[in-house]
Design an enzyme around this catalytic site. Sequence first.
Site, PDB file in Angstrom:
ATOM      1  CB  SER A   1      -8.228   3.234   3.111  1.00 19.19           C
ATOM      2  OG  SER A   1      -7.368   2.581   4.031  1.00 19.19           O
TER       3      SER A   1
ATOM      4  CE  LYS B   1      -3.931   1.696   2.841  1.00 19.29           C
ATOM      5  NZ  LYS B   1      -4.824   1.328   3.977  1.00 19.29           N
TER       6      LYS B   1
ATOM      7  CB  SER C   1      -8.490   0.161   5.830  1.00 21.52           C
ATOM      8  OG  SER C   1      -9.164   1.373   5.692  1.00 21.52           O
TER       9      SER C   1
END
Length: 488
Positions: free
Chosen positions: A145, A70, A169
Amino acid sequence: MAYNIQDKTIVDLRGALDKKEITSEELFSEAVNLANEYQEDYNCFVTIVDKFKSKKKKDTILTGIPYALKDNFSTSNILTTGSSNILKDYIPVYDATCYKKLKEAGAILVGKTVLDELAMGGTGTTGHTGLVRNPYDKTRQIGGSSAGSAAAVSLGIVPFALGSDTGDSIRKPASFGGVVGFKPTYGRISRYGLFAFASSLDHVGTFTKTVEDAAIVTDILKGEDCHDMTSLKDDGKCYHDIINNDISSRKLFYVKEICDKELYKDINDSNLQKILDDFYNLLDKCRAAGFTVEEVSIDNKLLQAIYPSYMTISCAEATSNNANLTGIQFGPRGQGSTPEEIIFDARTKGFSELIKRRFILGSYILQKENQEKLYLNACRIRRLIVERMDELFENYDGMILPASGGIAPKFDDTSDKLSDRYLILENHMAIANFGGYPSITIPYTKIDNLPVGVNITGRKLEDDVLLNIANKIENVTGYKGNWRDKDV
Ligand code: GLN
């Protein structure tokens, strides 16, 4: 294509590498080709790495295996944006501990994935390089997310990816993407080098295709780190070795006030009805597999307070953590003749509306006159929820619940999932962040060919027990290998 990595797990790829059916360079270029091929349609990546680089220090099960990170993990000499305009050119000078560990273990970074800006949000639509699409249906969100990481594993570009989880997330997008999303106990994996969102809730975790692969990656990542004072001493266990242990003495609970069908019987939502029907069928299968599964109650007032207290705590902590994003130290320099003007300009241009809203809320909550009423009250509610959970964990090894009350939403979905009816079902996973409990989402059913996940949360520090339970449940879902029958 000579060797298709898309439907392979880490275990499959390890076997292929060991048997010399493929080299790690070939695996890497296969993954990079896929990353490029899918970029236009799905937008998983902010950066795709173009050169094979191995900095291996030892041979491990991950040596030669491609993966994605990420874009809120610091990677020295590689752009790290947090998917925000305010950091769009930021190149860190140091490595996050997880990245360093994976490098030393010989895993090969393929790219940095798109997130909701600075990890705030749950839609995968607010990153500065555009929205991420769901591999099962391009007209739908993958959730966030950790959107790009979820989509990259769901598409089979990489067999694993790292994400961060402050409220859900990892575990929400895993549900919408038909993959396994695991966040271990708070502190099990070092957060050093992960952009802080809400430090008391932030966790590092994994996306994989199987529970076994989640155990493999966590074994490499866990352990104490002198750079993160909240990191835990290694428990000395090999999670991979124990995932097949006997579960027949294990007890699970589900919460009446969250998933009782009666609560939702007058809502006209056939997807929700199917999610609940299939959930109760899964519970029967779990019982047949040897688990004890029982219903418990948690005070509805506490459950309804999860979302507001999560928002209160996370916005306050986020505002303080992100105070360094001034447009002076990092990112595009703001215009102006005083520091205030420079900061004002950089933040006005650098942050999207959603982030600005959260910082305004956070600043309000942190004002001296509001702290007691807002922030400390939210912390008290958090403690009450954790106390009730700890009480339940005296008798049970895990809590099992649907990860969501619906399938992946359409981009133009305007349904109000914050309405009272959905409030708890959509937000209960933050309980695991409140208590630092290990928590995992695995696929358990499909609706119109769209995956839905079940979430299991375990006792603090007992990551091994949770993975063992999840591994067994994965086998009874009938959805292990779900990722193979996708049409992309
Ligand atoms: N969707 C939640 C939020 O918007 C969770 C975010 C996260 O876990 N990083 O805050």
